[in-house]
Write a protein that holds these residues in place. Structure first.
Motif, mmCIF file in Angstrom:
data_model
loop_
_atom_site.group_PDB
_atom_site.id
_atom_site.type_symbol
_atom_site.label_atom_id
_atom_site.label_comp_id
_atom_site.label_asym_id
_atom_site.label_seq_id
_atom_site.Cartn_x
_atom_site.Cartn_y
_atom_site.Cartn_z
ATOM 1 N N ALA A 35 35.169 -1.354 -38.841
ATOM 2 C CA ALA A 35 35.870 -1.862 -40.205
ATOM 3 C C ALA A 35 37.026 -2.574 -40.080
ATOM 4 O O ALA A 35 37.184 -3.780 -40.359
ATOM 5 C CB ALA A 35 36.327 -0.431 -41.338
ATOM 6 N N LEU A 36 37.860 -2.206 -39.045
ATOM 7 C CA LEU A 36 39.026 -2.875 -38.702
ATOM 8 C C LEU A 36 38.647 -4.404 -38.186
ATOM 9 O O LEU A 36 39.064 -5.352 -38.619
ATOM 10 C CB LEU A 36 39.731 -2.162 -37.626
ATOM 11 N N ILE A 37 37.511 -4.460 -37.283
ATOM 12 C CA ILE A 37 37.132 -5.500 -36.686
ATOM 13 C C ILE A 37 36.529 -6.542 -37.870
ATOM 14 O O ILE A 37 37.117 -7.640 -37.527
ATOM 15 C CB ILE A 37 36.169 -5.339 -35.480
ATOM 16 N N VAL A 38 35.952 -5.864 -38.618
ATOM 17 C CA VAL A 38 35.262 -6.583 -39.570
ATOM 18 C C VAL A 38 36.576 -7.303 -40.570
ATOM 19 O O VAL A 38 36.402 -8.434 -40.715
ATOM 20 C CB VAL A 38 34.382 -6.181 -40.520
ATOM 21 N N ALA A 39 37.412 -6.490 -41.124
ATOM 22 C CA ALA A 39 38.458 -6.980 -41.668
ATOM 23 C C ALA A 39 39.390 -8.314 -40.953
ATOM 24 O O ALA A 39 39.662 -9.310 -41.435
ATOM 25 C CB ALA A 39 39.207 -6.054 -42.098
ATOM 26 N N ILE A 40 39.500 -7.936 -40.054
ATOM 27 C CA ILE A 40 40.427 -8.897 -39.012
ATOM 28 C C ILE A 40 39.659 -10.237 -38.898
ATOM 29 O O ILE A 40 39.934 -11.563 -39.176
ATOM 30 C CB ILE A 40 40.679 -8.328 -37.586
ATOM 31 N N ALA A 41 38.305 -10.104 -38.558
ATOM 32 C CA ALA A 41 37.275 -11.246 -38.483
ATOM 33 C C ALA A 41 37.172 -11.887 -39.681
ATOM 34 O O ALA A 41 37.262 -13.214 -39.741
ATOM 35 C CB ALA A 41 35.985 -10.965 -38.270
ATOM 36 N N TYR A 42 37.297 -11.468 -40.841
ATOM 37 C CA TYR A 42 37.330 -11.806 -42.157
ATOM 38 C C TYR A 42 38.289 -12.848 -42.424
ATOM 39 O O TYR A 42 38.459 -14.036 -42.770
ATOM 40 C CB TYR A 42 37.138 -10.870 -43.243
ATOM 41 N N LEU A 43 39.705 -12.129 -42.197
ATOM 42 C CA LEU A 43 40.588 -12.924 -42.392
ATOM 43 C C LEU A 43 41.185 -14.167 -41.695
ATOM 44 O O LEU A 43 41.218 -15.090 -41.909
ATOM 45 C CB LEU A 43 41.917 -11.661 -42.069
ATOM 46 N N ALA A 44 40.500 -13.842 -40.098
ATOM 47 C CA ALA A 44 40.593 -15.030 -39.427
ATOM 48 C C ALA A 44 39.660 -15.991 -39.752
ATOM 49 O O ALA A 44 40.197 -17.012 -39.812
ATOM 50 C CB ALA A 44 40.227 -14.749 -37.866
ATOM 51 N N ASN A 45 38.613 -15.660 -40.168
ATOM 52 C CA ASN A 45 37.513 -16.820 -40.496
ATOM 53 C C ASN A 45 38.083 -17.388 -41.694
ATOM 54 O O ASN A 45 37.837 -18.821 -41.784
ATOM 55 C CB ASN A 45 36.196 -15.931 -40.676
ATOM 56 N N ASN A 46 38.590 -16.595 -42.668
ATOM 57 C CA ASN A 46 39.155 -17.327 -43.825
ATOM 58 C C ASN A 46 39.998 -18.290 -43.690
ATOM 59 O O ASN A 46 40.191 -19.248 -44.205
ATOM 60 C CB ASN A 46 39.756 -16.108 -44.726
ATOM 61 N N LEU A 47 40.903 -18.024 -42.742
ATOM 62 C CA LEU A 47 42.048 -18.703 -42.244
ATOM 63 C C LEU A 47 41.724 -20.378 -41.758
ATOM 64 O O LEU A 47 41.924 -21.090 -42.039
ATOM 65 C CB LEU A 47 43.106 -18.191 -41.344
ATOM 66 N N LEU B 10 51.537 -17.427 -45.238
ATOM 67 C CA LEU B 10 50.004 -17.537 -44.321
ATOM 68 C C LEU B 10 49.159 -16.544 -44.844
ATOM 69 O O LEU B 10 48.057 -16.972 -45.027
ATOM 70 C CB LEU B 10 50.445 -17.265 -42.796
ATOM 71 N N THR B 11 49.685 -15.326 -45.158
ATOM 72 C CA THR B 11 48.542 -14.390 -45.583
ATOM 73 C C THR B 11 47.731 -14.893 -47.025
ATOM 74 O O THR B 11 46.762 -14.829 -47.145
ATOM 75 C CB THR B 11 49.204 -13.068 -46.043
ATOM 76 N N ILE B 12 49.022 -15.293 -47.765
ATOM 77 C CA ILE B 12 48.624 -15.936 -48.999
ATOM 78 C C ILE B 12 47.493 -16.858 -48.885
ATOM 79 O O ILE B 12 46.520 -17.250 -49.320
ATOM 80 C CB ILE B 12 49.592 -16.103 -50.138
ATOM 81 N N ALA B 13 47.888 -17.837 -48.035
ATOM 82 C CA ALA B 13 47.037 -18.927 -47.567
ATOM 83 C C ALA B 13 45.749 -18.646 -47.138
ATOM 84 O O ALA B 13 44.623 -19.153 -47.374
ATOM 85 C CB ALA B 13 47.686 -19.833 -46.697
ATOM 86 N N GLY B 14 45.705 -17.569 -46.461
ATOM 87 C CA GLY B 14 44.419 -17.022 -45.717
ATOM 88 C C GLY B 14 43.720 -16.478 -46.963
ATOM 89 O O GLY B 14 42.283 -16.763 -46.998
ATOM 90 N N LEU B 15 44.326 -15.569 -47.895
ATOM 91 C CA LEU B 15 43.458 -14.813 -48.667
ATOM 92 C C LEU B 15 43.209 -15.729 -49.951
ATOM 93 O O LEU B 15 42.197 -15.475 -50.583
ATOM 94 C CB LEU B 15 44.432 -13.768 -49.581
ATOM 95 N N ALA B 16 43.901 -16.761 -50.345
ATOM 96 C CA ALA B 16 43.536 -17.576 -51.367
ATOM 97 C C ALA B 16 42.514 -18.506 -51.165
ATOM 98 O O ALA B 16 42.899 -19.600 -51.195
ATOM 99 C CB ALA B 16 44.825 -18.278 -52.222
ATOM 100 N N ALA B 17 41.386 -17.954 -50.830
ATOM 101 C CA ALA B 17 40.231 -18.855 -50.365
ATOM 102 C C ALA B 17 39.937 -20.018 -51.288
ATOM 103 O O ALA B 17 40.093 -21.116 -51.020
ATOM 104 C CB ALA B 17 38.889 -18.088 -49.652
ATOM 105 N N GLY B 18 39.440 -19.393 -52.552
ATOM 106 C CA GLY B 18 39.057 -20.314 -53.427
ATOM 107 C C GLY B 18 40.058 -21.041 -54.181
ATOM 108 O O GLY B 18 39.858 -22.148 -54.662
#
Lengths: 404, 338
Positions: A35-47, B10-18
């Motif tokens: 779960a941790l790996i998925v969460a980090i991967a999600y955040l990184a991918n999102n970034l 940064l976190t907000i930037a990352g989370l606020a995808a849409g």
């Protein structure tokens, strides 16, 4: 009589992952890790998706570009045409400088306050507990700003030193205390000065050699040589003699008022002093409590036994109590040293150019490379903290109770 | 402290995808308020008054946009930003627009990915010194200690100016204008440098403004204006043309007092197009026909905003100078409403 037989070995079934206590904890840990790996991967991918959507990329090319800004406090050569990497290096050295100075001073404050807090003198012990409670319970940022504001408001500006009847004068004609910092004389190293320095180092070694010799002589023959005045003599006399023999090669560059500021000498900037002092006095209050706890952790029987052997109080403290107290004091001391280093990032509040102010402040701002700069900052603080921790742990090993 | 702000951003930037991708205009309408980044306090440009209401030259731009988009000039959430936090706040979507005497530069436009929608004040960097120092030119400042706001273009100009003139200085980096003012008055620095307009505004708040002089040198061009994120051109157009509407209104003689009269009574077709009684400019922007009228009615035209906040009758006493209408020999010029 019954014959014990092993229960038949069951073959592994999937449900055992949950039902069997032998596997259950591993199952849960694996799930949590996943779960941790998925969460980090999600955040990184999102970034990265968002960065790509805005047309931004991660690049450290800016480190080589000219920084374009000036820094007031610097230990190495730097000007506005130097690269951002060099600006970061200036910041790193400034961080290390203030952290180093504050660690030493905080330890001094802490040990003095901690020992005095256990004093039998009511006034002294109450004063020390007052110090501890006041400084420990007000945030360090506020102390930094208070001390800096007092410095700039109370101390005279350099222009107060000007004129025939100046409002302020230099101490001993060589030290100037201004609201921009303290100016002290700087040594000028003339030809032959290295010989004097070498003599000085040799006499320091000589002092240790003499004391060792005297100690051995005492243990072997019981003859007591005087320690105090020969040590002082070895320490000072050869250096002073050599200084005159070489024709006084070391001069003093005394700060002088020129233009808007004092020139010459060494300037210790007001931001450095405020930060250094605030960090030391704040962390010193915590260390005082550690020291007190460490001393009180040593059983009273130890003190009494030492006294019964006829040791006087100073020796009881130095030879019996402190060595045992250190093993309690050192581990929390490590974390206070780490705190000082990390708290030094508040430097920007008073305009001290530490790594957070240069790389994480001005460079970040002028280049807009926020992610890159913050990652570098995190890496720097991590490396520094781990190094301090490692060094202090080695020291801790040498003072722990040796159990045989 | 600052680090956590950045990380949070940064976190907000990352989370606020849409959030960043969707239209800011729709977001603002749905939210019902405009998030506008301003300074932490610079009298005349953006500062809260005694009642806690934000006022000033930059604030008026925020309010005009809110009036145009939401029909309510008070529906603005002001987010005070420092020189350091402003771009992160905008890039992360914490604010919809930034009106914080920010200089339009190549790298901010191209590399930081922002869109400057126009220039509402043509400024230049100056120096303020106490009169008692006896300095008459910035070139006499050799060896001086200079208070400078970090993270600004002025910081770079300062280094360039001293380098080009081959003189030295000692920078004292500060975070906010208030801090700079305090340090300068305490004598911790000999001179304070920032945009000349900012210096005038700061000096106006001193106890004895006449004890301080602005040196004649203006060492840089500082075109100040509001900006938005790259990539949302619809929103950029709304802010750009709201600013242009204020400027055009002054040029055409439309004021907050006569705006409703002019909307119906004027024979000038450009006035009619501007105020929405002719044509469909508002619709093209995704707003209604009265958008510009509301902006002008609530804040006044560019000239009124200037006079009310920083003009010659205010303590800041800035003359129009470069910021006069092009018809009066200045640089303030709006493309036509057509």
């Amino acid at each position: 009589m019954t014959i014990m037989t092993d229960p038949p070995r069951e073959s592994f079934r999937l449900s055992m992952l949950l039902n069997d206590t032998r596997y259950r904890s591993i199952t849960f840990q694996a799930i949590a890790l996943l779960a941790l790996i998925v969460a980090i991967a999600y955040l990184a991918n999102n970034l990265f998706t968002n960065l790509a959507a805005q047309g931004l990329n991660i690049s450290y090319g800016f480190l080589g570009d000219p920084a374009g800004y000036d820094i007031n406090q610097r230990l190495i050569e730097y000007d506005s045409q130097s690269s951002n990497a060099r600006a970061a290096l200036v910041g790193i050295l400034n961080t290390l400088l203030v952290a180093f100075l504050a660690c030493i001073m905080a330890t001094v404050f802490g040990v003095i306050a901690g020992v005095l807090r256990l004093s039998n003198n009511w006034l002294v012990s109450k004063l020390m507990s007052f110090y501890v409670e006041i400084f420990r319970n007000i945030p360090v940022l506020i102390w930094i700003i208070i001390i800096f504001t007092i410095m700039t408001a109370v101390m005279p500006a350099p222009r107060a030193f000007r004129g025939d009847e100046p409002e302020a004068t230099m101490l001993l004609g060589a030290f100037a205390f201004t609201n921009r910092g303290i100016y002290i004389p700087a040594p000028i190293w003339g030809p032959g000065s290295m010989v004097v320095v070498a003599t000085f180092i040799a006499s320091v070694v000589g002092v240790f050699a003499y004391r060792r010799y005297a100690k051995n002589l005492l243990y072997q023959t019981g003859r007591l040589l005087p320690m105090g005045w020969p040590s002082l003599a070895i320490f000072f006399v050869p250096t002073i003699v050599m200084f005159f023999i070489m024709g006084r090669p070391i001069g003093l560059d005394i700060p002088e008022l020129g233009g808007f500021n004092f020139r010459g000498g060494i300037q210790i900037g007001a931001p450095l002093i405020a930060l250094w002092f605030a960090l030391s006095i704040y962390t010193g209050a915590f260390i005082a409590e550690n020291v007190r706890a460490g001393i009180q952790a040593v059983s009273k029987g130890q003190t009494e036994a030492a006294s019964a052997l006829g040791l006087h109080p100073g020796r009881v403290m130095n030879l019996v109590v402190l060595p045992q107290a250190l093993r309690v004091i050192i581990p929390p001391l490590i974390s206070h040293y780490l705190n000082i280093t990390k708290n030094s990032s508040l430097a920007i509040a008073v305009g001290y150019a530490d790594i957070t102010a240069t790389l994480g402040g001005i460079t970040l701002n002028q280049t807009g490379r926020a992610i890159e700069c913050v990652l570098l900052l995190m890496l720097f603080y991590l490396v520094i903290s781990l190094s301090i921790s490692a060094i202090m742990n080695v020291y801790n090993k040498t003072v722990t109770l040796k159990e045989r | 402290m600052k680090k956590s702000v950045l990380l949070g951003a940064l976190t907000i930037a990352g989370l606020a995808a849409g959030a960043a991708a969707a239209g800011t205009l729709d977001d603002v309408k749905a939210r019902g308020t405009l998030n506008c980044g301003v300074t932490t306090g610079l009298v005349g440009f953006a500062a809260p008054n005694a009642d806690g209401e934000w006022n000033g030259f930059d604030v008026a731009v925020c309010r005009a946009v809110a009036a145009a988009v939401l029909g309510d000039a008070t529906a603005v959430e002001f987010v005070p930003t420092t020189g350091k936090t402003r771009f992160t706040a905008l890039a992360s979507g914490e604010i919809d627009m930034l009106a914080r005497n920010t200089t339009w530069t190549f790298s901010r436009d191209v590399d930081l990915k922002f869109t400057f929608v126009g220039i509402n004040y043509y400024d230049g960097q100056g120096f303020m010194v106490p009169k008692s120092l006896g300095v008459t030119s910035a070139k006499e400042l050799d060896g001086a200690t200079v208070c400078i706001q970090t993270g600004t273009t002025t910081e770079l100009n300062l280094a360039d100016f001293f380098r080009a003139n081959n003189i030295s200085y000692e920078p004292v980096p500060i975070e906010t204008n208030a801090e700079g003012q305090q340090q300068y008055l305490a004598g911790a620095c000999d001179t304070y440098t920032t945009d000349a307009s900012g210096l005038a505004a700061t000096r106006a708040s001193f106890e004895n403004p006449s004890d301080h002089v602005l040196l004649p040198e203006i060492i840089s061009k500082e075109p100040l204006g509001p900006l938005v994120r790259h990539g949302d051109d619809e929103w950029g157009d709304v802010v750009r043309w709201t600013l242009n509407a204020l400027i055009t209104a002054e040029e055409l003689g439309v004021t907050s007092a006569n705006v409703s009269e002019m909307a119906t009574g004027s024979n000038n077709p450009e006035v009619k197009r501007l105020l929405g009684t002719e044509g469909t400019l508002g619709e093209m922007l995704g707003l209604d026909a009265d958008w510009a009228m509301r902006a002008i009615a609530s804040q006044g035209n560019y000239g009124e905003i200037f006079a009310k906040n920083i003009g010659e009758d205010t303590p800041i006493a800035l003359s129009r100078g470069l910021n006069a209408q092009w018809t009066n020999g200045g640089l303030i010029y709006s493309p036509p409403f057509r």
